[in-house]
Design an enzyme around this catalytic site. Structure first.
Site, PDB file in Angstrom:
ATOM      1  N   LYS A  88       0.080   3.091  -8.879  1.00  0.00           N
ATOM      2  CA  LYS A  88       0.954   2.387  -8.444  1.00  0.00           C
ATOM      3  C   LYS A  88       1.878   2.097  -9.816  1.00  0.00           C
ATOM      4  CE  LYS A  88      -0.735  -0.358  -4.741  1.00  0.00           C
ATOM      5  NZ  LYS A  88      -0.945  -1.572  -4.240  1.00  0.00           N
ATOM      6  N   GLU A 121       6.525 -17.526  -3.229  1.00  0.00           N
ATOM      7  CA  GLU A 121       6.500 -16.724  -2.083  1.00  0.00           C
ATOM      8  C   GLU A 121       6.535 -17.589  -0.637  1.00  0.00           C
ATOM      9  OE1 GLU A 121       3.881 -13.541  -1.871  1.00  0.00           O
ATOM     10  OE2 GLU A 121       3.785 -13.432   0.224  1.00  0.00           O
ATOM     11  N   THR A 123       7.601 -13.302   2.444  1.00  0.00           N
ATOM     12  CA  THR A 123       6.325 -12.236   3.250  1.00  0.00           C
ATOM     13  C   THR A 123       7.305 -11.454   4.393  1.00  0.00           C
ATOM     14  OG1 THR A 123       4.849 -14.064   2.671  1.00  0.00           O
ATOM     15  CG2 THR A 123       4.249 -12.310   3.880  1.00  0.00           C
TER      16      THR A 123
HETATM   17  C1  LIG Z   1       1.050  -9.837  -3.856  1.00  0.00           C
HETATM   18  C2  LIG Z   1       1.040  -9.436  -2.529  1.00  0.00           C
HETATM   19  C3  LIG Z   1       1.781  -9.458  -1.352  1.00  0.00           C
HETATM   20  C4  LIG Z   1       1.855  -9.109  -0.113  1.00  0.00           C
HETATM   21  N1  LIG Z   1       3.022  -9.200   0.739  1.00  0.00           N
HETATM   22  C5  LIG Z   1       2.448  -8.928   2.024  1.00  0.00           C
HETATM   23  C6  LIG Z   1       3.574  -8.964   3.056  1.00  0.00           C
HETATM   24  O1  LIG Z   1       4.847  -9.227   2.473  1.00  0.00           O
HETATM   25  N2  LIG Z   1       3.540  -8.627   4.208  1.00  0.00           N
HETATM   26  C7  LIG Z   1       2.071  -8.332   4.645  1.00  0.00           C
HETATM   27  O2  LIG Z   1       1.942  -7.851   5.670  1.00  0.00           O
HETATM   28  N3  LIG Z   1       1.109  -8.067   3.686  1.00  0.00           N
HETATM   29  C8  LIG Z   1       1.236  -8.502   2.377  1.00  0.00           C
HETATM   30  N4  LIG Z   1       0.357  -8.357   1.632  1.00  0.00           N
HETATM   31  C9  LIG Z   1      -1.113  -7.944   1.943  1.00  0.00           C
HETATM   32  C10 LIG Z   1      -1.275  -6.652   1.976  1.00  0.00           C
HETATM   33  O3  LIG Z   1      -0.265  -5.702   2.855  1.00  0.00           O
HETATM   34  C11 LIG Z   1      -2.559  -6.074   2.507  1.00  0.00           C
HETATM   35  O4  LIG Z   1      -3.361  -6.530   1.317  1.00  0.00           O
HETATM   36  C12 LIG Z   1      -2.725  -4.982   2.681  1.00  0.00           C
HETATM   37  O5  LIG Z   1      -4.115  -4.491   3.416  1.00  0.00           O
HETATM   38  C13 LIG Z   1      -2.880  -3.539   1.648  1.00  0.00           C
HETATM   39  O6  LIG Z   1      -1.557  -3.360   1.121  1.00  0.00           O
HETATM   40  P1  LIG Z   1      -1.301  -2.549  -0.118  1.00  0.00           P
HETATM   41  O7  LIG Z   1       0.095  -2.807  -0.568  1.00  0.00           O
HETATM   42  O8  LIG Z   1      -2.247  -3.157  -1.335  1.00  0.00           O
HETATM   43  O9  LIG Z   1      -1.692  -1.239   0.202  1.00  0.00           O
HETATM   44  P2  LIG Z   1      -2.273   0.112  -0.629  1.00  0.00           P
HETATM   45  O10 LIG Z   1      -2.190   0.064  -2.008  1.00  0.00           O
HETATM   46  O11 LIG Z   1      -1.919   1.110   0.202  1.00  0.00           O
HETATM   47  O12 LIG Z   1      -4.020  -0.137  -0.628  1.00  0.00           O
HETATM   48  C14 LIG Z   1      -4.688  -0.269   0.608  1.00  0.00           C
HETATM   49  C15 LIG Z   1      -6.241   0.427   0.470  1.00  0.00           C
HETATM   50  O13 LIG Z   1      -6.097   1.726   0.263  1.00  0.00           O
HETATM   51  C16 LIG Z   1      -6.454   2.174  -1.266  1.00  0.00           C
HETATM   52  N5  LIG Z   1      -5.627   3.257  -1.445  1.00  0.00           N
HETATM   53  C17 LIG Z   1      -4.075   2.859  -2.183  1.00  0.00           C
HETATM   54  N6  LIG Z   1      -3.448   3.813  -2.548  1.00  0.00           N
HETATM   55  C18 LIG Z   1      -4.116   4.762  -1.913  1.00  0.00           C
HETATM   56  C19 LIG Z   1      -4.011   6.579  -1.906  1.00  0.00           C
HETATM   57  N7  LIG Z   1      -2.867   6.692  -2.411  1.00  0.00           N
HETATM   58  N8  LIG Z   1      -4.926   7.008  -1.506  1.00  0.00           N
HETATM   59  C20 LIG Z   1      -5.931   6.437  -1.015  1.00  0.00           C
HETATM   60  N9  LIG Z   1      -6.224   5.149  -1.040  1.00  0.00           N
HETATM   61  C21 LIG Z   1      -5.571   4.605  -1.451  1.00  0.00           C
HETATM   62  C22 LIG Z   1      -6.692   0.756  -1.875  1.00  0.00           C
HETATM   63  O14 LIG Z   1      -7.346   0.815  -3.009  1.00  0.00           O
HETATM   64  C23 LIG Z   1      -6.782  -0.175  -0.731  1.00  0.00           C
HETATM   65  O15 LIG Z   1      -8.297  -0.127  -0.357  1.00  0.00           O
HETATM   66  C24 LIG Z   1       0.263  -8.899   0.249  1.00  0.00           C
HETATM   67  C25 LIG Z   1      -0.480  -8.761  -0.957  1.00  0.00           C
HETATM   68  C26 LIG Z   1      -0.471  -9.201  -1.929  1.00  0.00           C
HETATM   69  C27 LIG Z   1      -1.305  -9.034  -3.120  1.00  0.00           C
END
Ligand SMILES: Cc1cc2nc3c(=O)[nH]c(=O)nc-3n(C[C@H](O)[C@H](O)[C@H](O)COP(=O)(O)OP(=O)(O)OC[C@H]3O[C@@H](n4cnc5c(N)ncnc54)[C@H](O)[C@@H]3O)c2cc1C
Length: 293
Positions: free
Chosen positions: A166, A16, A47
């Site tokens: 997911k 990445e 990213t």
């Molecule tokens: C592999 C990887 C790649 C990443 N790439 C980027 C990037 O390109 N750009 C960037 O800005 N950030 C990136 N991030 C960081 C990420 O955007 C942050 O960690 C962000 O805070 C959460 O993203 P998420 O997709 O996990 O969100 P979500 O899955 O929405 O989770 C966020 C929170 O909400 C909870 N949750 C999830 N689904 C629901 C639901 N349906 N209802 C209620 N609660 C829920 C989860 O438990 C968690 O506490 C990356 C992280 C990882 C691990």
């Protein structure tokens, strides 16, 4: 090619990269990616700046890599602080460009965001974005998961429950947040299996480059630095070269142990600094991912 298909045939190595802050940095990032091609990554990604400023550069680099190289490119896409229509528009452009894989993320609301509240027209979570992609596009879909739990999660159980959601909504594999103690990954793997997660969970590794930087990253994402590692980082805090060596040794040990314990692949957060990842991969000496040096 869909990454799911690659994962069903072999274990993967992926990289990445980070978008530049300015448009004139785009070519430099492409060069950095080209520099690691000799390790034959199974896929690469860039990213996506949830904060906004660098989104266009991420899209541009992703498309150029798709057009100009034979690399398998996975697009990152966050949905926070963007309307559903804007996000849909990005997905259309990615599909038109021939991108086959997307990691669907929520992202973090930018500090300077006009509103700290969820907008009426936003996808609230990555799960909503995954659902949208599954219904409107034909991408292979990935999602994020968290060995030490996400900072906003009510509990580790709810966190892994959303990772399961997911999968149920269409994610074909998950990539983890960085971690520095493999026990967190093995624990997540067990909890994920118990929660019915059957898709591959690829560990993400970030080789440490500097003490202040890794302290900032880990405090933002809720990962911990083991005490003995932290003591070493403190001792050499003013010597980035020494810290980089500590980072290489740590990441090489982690990668070796993970690979020996049957992980489906390893995703390296390169941060556009290829030296550490090159050393770690040479140490791992994996067939097909060895540059022969
Ligand atoms: C592999 C990887 C790649 C990443 N790439 C980027 C990037 O390109 N750009 C960037 O800005 N950030 C990136 N991030 C960081 C990420 O955007 C942050 O960690 C962000 O805070 C959460 O993203 P998420 O997709 O996990 O969100 P979500 O899955 O929405 O989770 C966020 C929170 O909400 C909870 N949750 C999830 N689904 C629901 C639901 N349906 N209802 C209620 N609660 C829920 C989860 O438990 C968690 O506490 C990356 C992280 C990882 C691990």
């Amino acid at each position: 090619m869909k990454i799911k298909e690659i994962l069903s045939a072999q274990r993967t190595i992926s990289f990445e990269f980070f978008p530049p802050r300015e448009a004139d940095g785009v070519a430099g990032v492409i060069d950095v990616v080209q520099g690691l091609r000799r390790f034959n990554p199974d896929f690469v990604s860039v990213t996506y700046g949830a904060g906004g400023g660098t989104r266009a550069f991420t899209e541009e680099i992703t498309m150029r890599l798709q057009r100009e190289t034979d690399l398998n490119v996975m697009a990152h896409l966050t949905c926070v602080a963007q309307s559903r229509g804007e996000v849909h528009g990005v997905l259309e452009r990615l599909a038109d460009a021939g991108i086959e894989n997307v990691i669907a993320l929520r992202g973090d609301r930018p500090q300077n965001s006009a509103s700290l509240e969820l907008g009426d027209d936003e996808f609230p979570h990555a799960t909503d974005l995954i659902d949208h992609i599954r219904h409107h596009f034909d991408f292979g879909i990935a999602g994020a998961c968290y060995p030490e739990g996400h900072t906003e999660s009510a509990s580790m159980d709810s966190d892994v429950g959303y990772a399961r959601l997911k999968q149920d909504l269409g994610a074909e594999f998950l990539i983890t947040q960085l971690f520095y103690d493999n026990a967190f990954y093995y624990d997540l793997r067990e909890r994920a299996a118990a929660a019915g997660i059957t898709v591959p969970v690829i560990p993400g590794i970030l080789p440490i480059l500097s003490t202040p930087q890794i302290r900032r990253f880990t405090s933002l994402c809720g990962a911990t630095i083991p005490a003995d590692l932290d003591a070493q980082l403190e001792r050499f805090a003013d010597d980035n070269r020494a810290v980089r060596e500590i980072g290489i040794e740590q990441a090489a040990r982690q990668a070796e142990d993970l690979w020996a314990n049957g992980v489906p692949g390893i995703h390296f957060y390169v941060l556009n600094r290829t030296y550490s990842v090159s050393r770690i991969l040479r140490n791992l000496n994996l067939p097909g991912h060895n540059d022969g040096a």
